[in-house]
Structure formats: structure tokens, C-alpha cells
Design an enzyme around this catalytic site. Structure first.
Site, PDB file in Angstrom:
ATOM      1  N   GLY A  10      11.105 -17.331  55.349  1.00 43.15           N
ATOM      2  CA  GLY A  10      12.433 -17.950  55.415  1.00 43.15           C
ATOM      3  C   GLY A  10      12.327 -19.454  55.611  1.00 43.15           C
ATOM      4  N   PHE A  11      13.478 -20.074  55.821  1.00 40.65           N
ATOM      5  CA  PHE A  11      13.530 -21.539  55.917  1.00 40.65           C
ATOM      6  C   PHE A  11      12.673 -22.067  57.072  1.00 40.65           C
ATOM      7  CE2 PHE A  11      16.440 -24.937  57.918  1.00 40.65           C
ATOM      8  CZ  PHE A  11      15.706 -25.980  57.373  1.00 40.65           C
ATOM      9  N   ILE A  12      13.002 -21.676  58.296  1.00 42.05           N
ATOM     10  CA  ILE A  12      12.308 -22.284  59.441  1.00 42.05           C
ATOM     11  C   ILE A  12      10.890 -21.709  59.546  1.00 42.05           C
ATOM     12  CG2 ILE A  12      12.448 -22.860  61.885  1.00 42.05           C
ATOM     13  CD1 ILE A  12      15.434 -22.309  61.789  1.00 42.05           C
ATOM     14  N   THR A  36      13.751 -10.376  52.082  1.00 44.91           N
ATOM     15  CA  THR A  36      15.157 -10.121  51.737  1.00 44.91           C
ATOM     16  C   THR A  36      15.596 -11.239  50.790  1.00 44.91           C
ATOM     17  OG1 THR A  36      16.045 -11.520  53.501  1.00 44.91           O
ATOM     18  CG2 THR A  36      15.521  -9.219  54.076  1.00 44.91           C
ATOM     19  N   ILE A  60      10.738  -5.481  59.987  1.00 46.40           N
ATOM     20  CA  ILE A  60      10.493  -5.447  61.440  1.00 46.40           C
ATOM     21  C   ILE A  60      11.123  -4.220  62.114  1.00 46.40           C
ATOM     22  CG2 ILE A  60      10.064  -7.920  61.800  1.00 46.40           C
ATOM     23  CD1 ILE A  60      13.037  -8.083  62.812  1.00 46.40           C
ATOM     24  N   THR A  98      18.773  -5.427  61.883  1.00 45.59           N
ATOM     25  CA  THR A  98      17.618  -6.338  61.847  1.00 45.59           C
ATOM     26  C   THR A  98      17.466  -7.099  63.163  1.00 45.59           C
ATOM     27  OG1 THR A  98      17.758  -6.643  59.469  1.00 45.59           O
ATOM     28  CG2 THR A  98      16.643  -8.382  60.698  1.00 45.59           C
ATOM     29  N   THR A 123      19.630 -19.002  68.837  1.00 49.27           N
ATOM     30  CA  THR A 123      20.565 -19.998  68.326  1.00 49.27           C
ATOM     31  C   THR A 123      21.533 -20.492  69.408  1.00 49.27           C
ATOM     32  OG1 THR A 123      22.493 -20.213  66.864  1.00 49.27           O
ATOM     33  CG2 THR A 123      21.931 -18.003  67.506  1.00 49.27           C
ATOM     34  N   ASP A 124      22.045 -21.693  69.213  1.00 48.07           N
ATOM     35  CA  ASP A 124      23.084 -22.215  70.126  1.00 48.07           C
ATOM     36  C   ASP A 124      24.374 -21.401  70.018  1.00 48.07           C
ATOM     37  OD1 ASP A 124      23.815 -23.104  67.564  1.00 48.07           O
ATOM     38  OD2 ASP A 124      23.890 -25.233  68.085  1.00 48.07           O
ATOM     39  N   GLU A 125      24.518 -20.625  68.927  1.00 47.33           N
ATOM     40  CA  GLU A 125      25.784 -19.928  68.688  1.00 47.33           C
ATOM     41  C   GLU A 125      26.047 -18.800  69.681  1.00 47.33           C
ATOM     42  OE1 GLU A 125      26.622 -19.215  64.528  1.00 47.33           O
ATOM     43  OE2 GLU A 125      25.299 -20.847  63.932  1.00 47.33           O
ATOM     44  N   TYR A 149      27.069 -12.319  63.742  1.00 44.32           N
ATOM     45  CA  TYR A 149      25.737 -12.948  63.762  1.00 44.32           C
ATOM     46  C   TYR A 149      25.368 -13.351  65.184  1.00 44.32           C
ATOM     47  CZ  TYR A 149      22.336 -16.765  63.621  1.00 44.32           C
ATOM     48  OH  TYR A 149      21.252 -17.578  63.886  1.00 44.32           O
ATOM     49  N   LYS A 153      22.393 -11.910  67.714  1.00 42.57           N
ATOM     50  CA  LYS A 153      21.334 -12.757  68.281  1.00 42.57           C
ATOM     51  C   LYS A 153      21.385 -12.693  69.810  1.00 42.57           C
ATOM     52  CE  LYS A 153      18.770 -15.106  66.454  1.00 42.57           C
ATOM     53  NZ  LYS A 153      17.416 -14.803  65.926  1.00 42.57           N
ATOM     54  N   PRO A 204      32.395 -27.084  48.528  1.00 43.08           N
ATOM     55  CA  PRO A 204      33.481 -26.422  49.266  1.00 43.08           C
ATOM     56  C   PRO A 204      33.399 -26.701  50.759  1.00 43.08           C
ATOM     57  CG  PRO A 204      31.755 -24.826  48.729  1.00 43.08           C
ATOM     58  CD  PRO A 204      31.275 -26.165  48.237  1.00 43.08           C
ATOM     59  N   ASN A 247      31.401 -31.651  59.999  1.00 42.12           N
ATOM     60  CA  ASN A 247      30.968 -31.249  58.647  1.00 42.12           C
ATOM     61  C   ASN A 247      31.399 -32.286  57.611  1.00 42.12           C
ATOM     62  OD1 ASN A 247      29.736 -28.983  59.630  1.00 42.12           O
ATOM     63  ND2 ASN A 247      31.463 -27.608  59.172  1.00 42.12           N
TER      64      ASN A 247
HETATM   65  N1  LIG Z   1      18.688 -22.049  60.191  1.00 38.94           N
HETATM   66  C1  LIG Z   1      19.219 -22.510  61.323  1.00 38.94           C
HETATM   67  O1  LIG Z   1      19.831 -23.577  61.332  1.00 38.94           O
HETATM   68  C2  LIG Z   1      19.027 -21.757  62.622  1.00 38.94           C
HETATM   69  C3  LIG Z   1      19.594 -22.290  63.780  1.00 38.94           C
HETATM   70  C4  LIG Z   1      19.397 -21.604  64.987  1.00 38.94           C
HETATM   71  C5  LIG Z   1      18.624 -20.462  65.013  1.00 38.94           C
HETATM   72  N2  LIG Z   1      18.103 -19.959  63.863  1.00 38.94           N
HETATM   73  C6  LIG Z   1      17.295 -18.730  63.945  1.00 38.94           C
HETATM   74  O2  LIG Z   1      16.025 -19.045  63.413  1.00 38.94           O
HETATM   75  C7  LIG Z   1      15.467 -17.914  62.762  1.00 38.94           C
HETATM   76  C8  LIG Z   1      15.080 -18.278  61.349  1.00 38.94           C
HETATM   77  O3  LIG Z   1      16.229 -18.780  60.670  1.00 38.94           O
HETATM   78  P1  LIG Z   1      16.140 -19.205  59.132  1.00 38.94           P
HETATM   79  O4  LIG Z   1      17.234 -20.153  58.877  1.00 38.94           O
HETATM   80  O5  LIG Z   1      14.753 -19.571  58.788  1.00 38.94           O
HETATM   81  O6  LIG Z   1      16.502 -17.811  58.458  1.00 38.94           O
HETATM   82  P2  LIG Z   1      16.331 -17.365  56.945  1.00 38.94           P
HETATM   83  O7  LIG Z   1      17.521 -16.499  56.665  1.00 38.94           O
HETATM   84  O8  LIG Z   1      16.057 -18.534  56.068  1.00 38.94           O
HETATM   85  O9  LIG Z   1      15.003 -16.475  56.972  1.00 38.94           O
HETATM   86  C9  LIG Z   1      14.945 -15.219  57.566  1.00 38.94           C
HETATM   87  C10 LIG Z   1      13.632 -14.575  57.125  1.00 38.94           C
HETATM   88  O10 LIG Z   1      13.548 -13.299  57.770  1.00 38.94           O
HETATM   89  C11 LIG Z   1      13.190 -12.318  56.809  1.00 38.94           C
HETATM   90  N3  LIG Z   1      13.771 -11.043  57.226  1.00 38.94           N
HETATM   91  C12 LIG Z   1      15.090 -10.709  57.278  1.00 38.94           C
HETATM   92  N4  LIG Z   1      15.217  -9.425  57.684  1.00 38.94           N
HETATM   93  C13 LIG Z   1      13.953  -8.963  57.919  1.00 38.94           C
HETATM   94  C14 LIG Z   1      13.439  -7.718  58.359  1.00 38.94           C
HETATM   95  N5  LIG Z   1      14.243  -6.694  58.650  1.00 38.94           N
HETATM   96  N6  LIG Z   1      12.098  -7.593  58.493  1.00 38.94           N
HETATM   97  C15 LIG Z   1      11.253  -8.626  58.199  1.00 38.94           C
HETATM   98  N7  LIG Z   1      11.700  -9.831  57.750  1.00 38.94           N
HETATM   99  C16 LIG Z   1      13.029  -9.990  57.617  1.00 38.94           C
HETATM  100  C17 LIG Z   1      13.792 -12.817  55.499  1.00 38.94           C
HETATM  101  O11 LIG Z   1      13.136 -12.238  54.371  1.00 38.94           O
HETATM  102  C18 LIG Z   1      13.567 -14.318  55.622  1.00 38.94           C
HETATM  103  O12 LIG Z   1      12.291 -14.674  55.133  1.00 38.94           O
HETATM  104  C19 LIG Z   1      16.523 -16.816  62.853  1.00 38.94           C
HETATM  105  O13 LIG Z   1      16.194 -15.978  63.925  1.00 38.94           O
HETATM  106  C20 LIG Z   1      17.805 -17.574  63.130  1.00 38.94           C
HETATM  107  O14 LIG Z   1      18.715 -16.787  63.865  1.00 38.94           O
HETATM  108  C21 LIG Z   1      18.291 -20.573  62.671  1.00 38.94           C
END
Ligand SMILES: NC(=O)c1ccc[n+]([C@@H]2O[C@H](COP(=O)([O-])OP(=O)(O)OC[C@H]3O[C@@H](n4cnc5c(N)ncnc54)[C@H](O)[C@@H]3O)[C@@H](O)[C@H]2O)c1
Length: 334
Positions: A10-12, A36, A60, A98, A123-125, A149, A153, A204, A247
Site C-alpha cells: 500500500g501507500f505508506i 486488494t 491477515i 480486515t 489514525t488521528d480519526e 473506518y 481502527k 471534486p 481542503n
Molecule cells: N494514508 C493515510 O493518510 C493514513 C493516515 C493515518 C493512518 N493510516 C493508516 O496507515 C495504514 C496504511 O495506510 P495506507 O494509506 O498505506 O493504506 P492503503 O489502502 O494504501 O494500503 C493498505 C494495504 O493493505 C493491504 N491489505 C488490505 N486488506 C488486507 C488484508 N486483509 N490482508 C493483507 N493485506 C491487506 C492492501 O492490499 C494494501 O496494500 C492503515 O492502517 C491506515 O489506517 C493511513
């Protein structure tokens, strides 16, 4: 050291893996990800042949896969989650499965394996929303999540603390602001706006763009996690603060970088239960020595350039996706 990163596609998670292999070249990193809609191995092509990196495709919530992946692991950094608020309005049960069940399965396996540290990303949320003049949330504020969401969390955070109290699992938790950076899925606000504009489409913006979020560069986030693993106290929670912006301000910054005007904004309805403001006080983490090295002013132009130069990464992701914010709105307006 062997590190299990969940959700590393995923992203982070993918940014953390880049950061980790660069800053800890002797560590082994195992990435457990179900791939996913939000998981992209393309974000990790540059490390896929690194002998210290291994990918396991798996969910997971699957006890067998998790227990195999946990084998020999010293530290777990748990990112895997359903993370898009609009999707949680459409399909809340997937978020419960999940984010809550998946975290519990990981915690069970971590107790069994006796990992040295389980670091949970939240998350801060979870704290709910703030009014314009409220002080920011601190670690001791009560949880008051307002979206499926955020509630899922919050549930996962409670489980992590309960496993620490009940089984003595050495845990830490960090709750962070919205992240920005490269490899961010084009469904989320900043990359969606950048890529829409690069495609000549309008952006949007919900309401009048008055909602306020904090923004944290994803590599500042990775450095904060590294610091909490080194210096954080077991059982403690650390908030990772960003910069507050409306925003509309974020949208104006992106438009300015691309030399475009506000006629490219399309004002749309708010999402259901749209929280007005999130803000957190990061002084506890700062007392460990953490500082933000990146800023929106300096780094947003770099992120925009990354999207300009990496159409190969984001174009295929935009093709067949519904606009989930609109779907979420419709599914409850009917
Ligand atoms: N992006 C943000 O700004 C932000 C801010 C605060 C907290 N977070 C938290 O940081 C974490 C990562 O966020 P992100 O933005 O990288 O999310 P994302 O949606 O980009 O990535 C989530 C990753 O988890 C994997 N995944 C989802 N369900 C799964 C499962 N059942 N088993 C195994 N893998 C699974 C997905 O394939 C994906 O690679 C999350 O826990 C999110 O709640 C994100």
C-alpha cells in the site's frame, strides 16, 4: 533483525519498505499483503530483487498464512487495513473484518511467536472531529470515532492495548495525520486531484473545501515509526502531527503548482458524516527527538512532479475505478 510489514504494497507500507531497506540494509523485510485494490507491487519493483526483501501474498485474517509469515520475526509493523473512508460507507463489514479481525489474528500469532515488538499503525480519526477553535487531540483523549473506518481502527487499537495488558505483548501504537507522498493511490484526495488535473479533468471538492486536515509527508512518517521502535516506551501511544490546511487550501496549492485556476474546481456534496477537522498534538513524539523534515510548501511540488513522471504507475489504476465518493453518497440517498 527480521521485520514483518503488513500491507507493504500500500501507500505508506511501500514507502516504509523503501525507507527501511535504505536505512537498515542488514535487516530482512517480509511484506505480507493481500493485494486488494489498494495493493500495488509496482510500487516495489526497485526492491523486488533485493535479497533482504521477501513478498508473501496473503490475507491477515488467514490464521495459517499469518502464523507462517510470523515465523522467525522480531518486529511487526502493522499497516494492512481497509483505509478509505468513502469505501467504509459502502461496505463497513469489510472494514470490521480486515481492521479488527485481521489485527486480532496478527496479535494472536505475535503472542505465539513471542515477537520483540508489535507496532500498530493507527489514525488521528479515532478521536473524532474538532471544532475550528478546539485544542488538538492528545494521546489521553477519549476515542470518539464517527465513521465505520475510524471505528474499525479504534477497535484495532483497543485490541492492541488489550493484548499488551493481558498477554504482556510488547506493543507500541502511532496515530498519524493524513499522509502525502509518492505511490499514493489515485483514489485519495491529493493524488486524485493531481492526476485529474494532469488528465485535464476538474477536481471534486466536498462542500466549500472548508474541512481541515493535517498533512504529514510519508517519509517523515517512516522516520517517526523508526524512532518509536528505537526509543518509544512499550505500551505507549505516540501521535504523529502534520501541518493543518483546509481542503480548499490544498486544492489551491496543487492548482498553483500546475499553473491552473479555480475554474478547475467542481464543488460536490459532503460525504456522509464528514468530520470537520482533525488535529493532533505531537509533543510526546517530539520529546523523543522527532521533527518534521518535509513540508507541503517544499514537497507538494515534488509530489506533483512524481505523478507527472510516473503515469505508468497511476494511469492503469484510474481506468476501471468507480468514483467511490459518489457511490457512497448515492447508496444512502436512494
Ligand atoms: N494514508 C493515510 O493518510 C493514513 C493516515 C493515518 C493512518 N493510516 C493508516 O496507515 C495504514 C496504511 O495506510 P495506507 O494509506 O498505506 O493504506 P492503503 O489502502 O494504501 O494500503 C493498505 C494495504 O493493505 C493491504 N491489505 C488490505 N486488506 C488486507 C488484508 N486483509 N490482508 C493483507 N493485506 C491487506 C492492501 O492490499 C494494501 O496494500 C492503515 O492502517 C491506515 O489506517 C493511513
Amino acid at each position: 533483525m527480521r521485520i514483518l510489514v503488513t500491507g507493504g504494497a500500500g501507500f505508506i507500507g511501500s514507502n516504509l519498505i523503501h525507507y527501511w531497506l535504505k536505512n537498515h540494509p542488514d535487516d530482512q523485510v517480509v511484506n505480507l499483503d493481500a493485494l486488494t485494490y489498494a495493493g500495488h507491487l509496482e510500487s516495489l519493483t526497485d526492491v523486488e530483487n533485493n535479497p533482504n526483501y521477501k513478498f508473501i501474498k496473503g490475507d491477515i485474517t488467514d490464521q495459517k498464512i499469518v502464523s507462517d509469515a510470523m515465523n522467525g520475526v522480531d518486529i511487526v509493523i502493522h499497516f494492512a487495513a481497509e483505509s478509505h473512508v468513502d469505501r467504509s460507507i459502502i461496505d463497513p463489514l469489510q472494514f470490521v473484518k480486515t481492521n479488527i479481525l485481521g489485527t486480532a489474528v496478527l496479535l494472536n500469532a505475535a503472542v505465539e511467536t513471542e515477537v520483540k515488538r508489535f507496532h500498530h499503525i493507527s489514525t488521528d480519526e479515532v478521536y473524532g472531529e474538532l471544532g475550528p477553535n478546539d485544542p488538538p487531540f492528545g494521546e489521553k483523549n477519549a476515542y470518539a470515532p464517527r465513521t465505520p473506518y475510524a471505528a474499525s481502527k479504534a477497535g484495532s487499537d483497543h485490541l492492541v492495548r488489550a493484548y499488551h495488558q493481558t498477554y504482556g505483548l510488547p506493543v507500541t501504537i502511532s496515530n498519524c495525520a493524513n499522509n502525502f507522498g509518492s505511490y499514493h493511490d489515485p483514489e485519495k484526495l491529493i493524488p486524485r486531484f493531481i492526476t485529474n488535473l494532469l488528465e485535464g479533468k476538474r477536481v471534486p471538492l466536498m462542500g466549500k473545501g472548508e474541512n481541515i486536515r493535517e498533512w504529514l509527508h510519508v517519509l517523515d512518517h517512516a522516520a517517526a515509526i523508526d524512532l518509536v521502535l528505537k526509543k518509544g516506551e512499550i505500551g505507549e501511544t505516540y501521535l504523529i502531527q502534520g501541518e493543518e490546511k483546509t481542503n480548499l487550501e490544498i486544492t489551491q496549492m496543487i492548482l498553483k503548482i500546475l499553473g491552473l485556476g479555480e475554474d478547475m474546481i467542481e464543488f460536490v456534496e459532503h460525504r456522509l458524516g464528514h468530520d470537520f477537522r482533525y488535529a493532533i498534538d505531537g509533543s510526546k513524539l517530539k520529546s523523543l527527538g522527532w521533527e518534521r523534515k518535509h513540508s507541503l510548501e517544499e514537497d507538494l511540488p515534488i509530489v506533483v512532479s512524481w505523478y507527472k513522471e510516473n503515469e505508468w504507475w497511476w494511469k492503469p489504476l484510474k481506468g476501471n475505478r468507480p468514483n467511490v465518493d459518489r457511490v457512497a453518497q448515492k447508496s444512502y440517498n436512494q
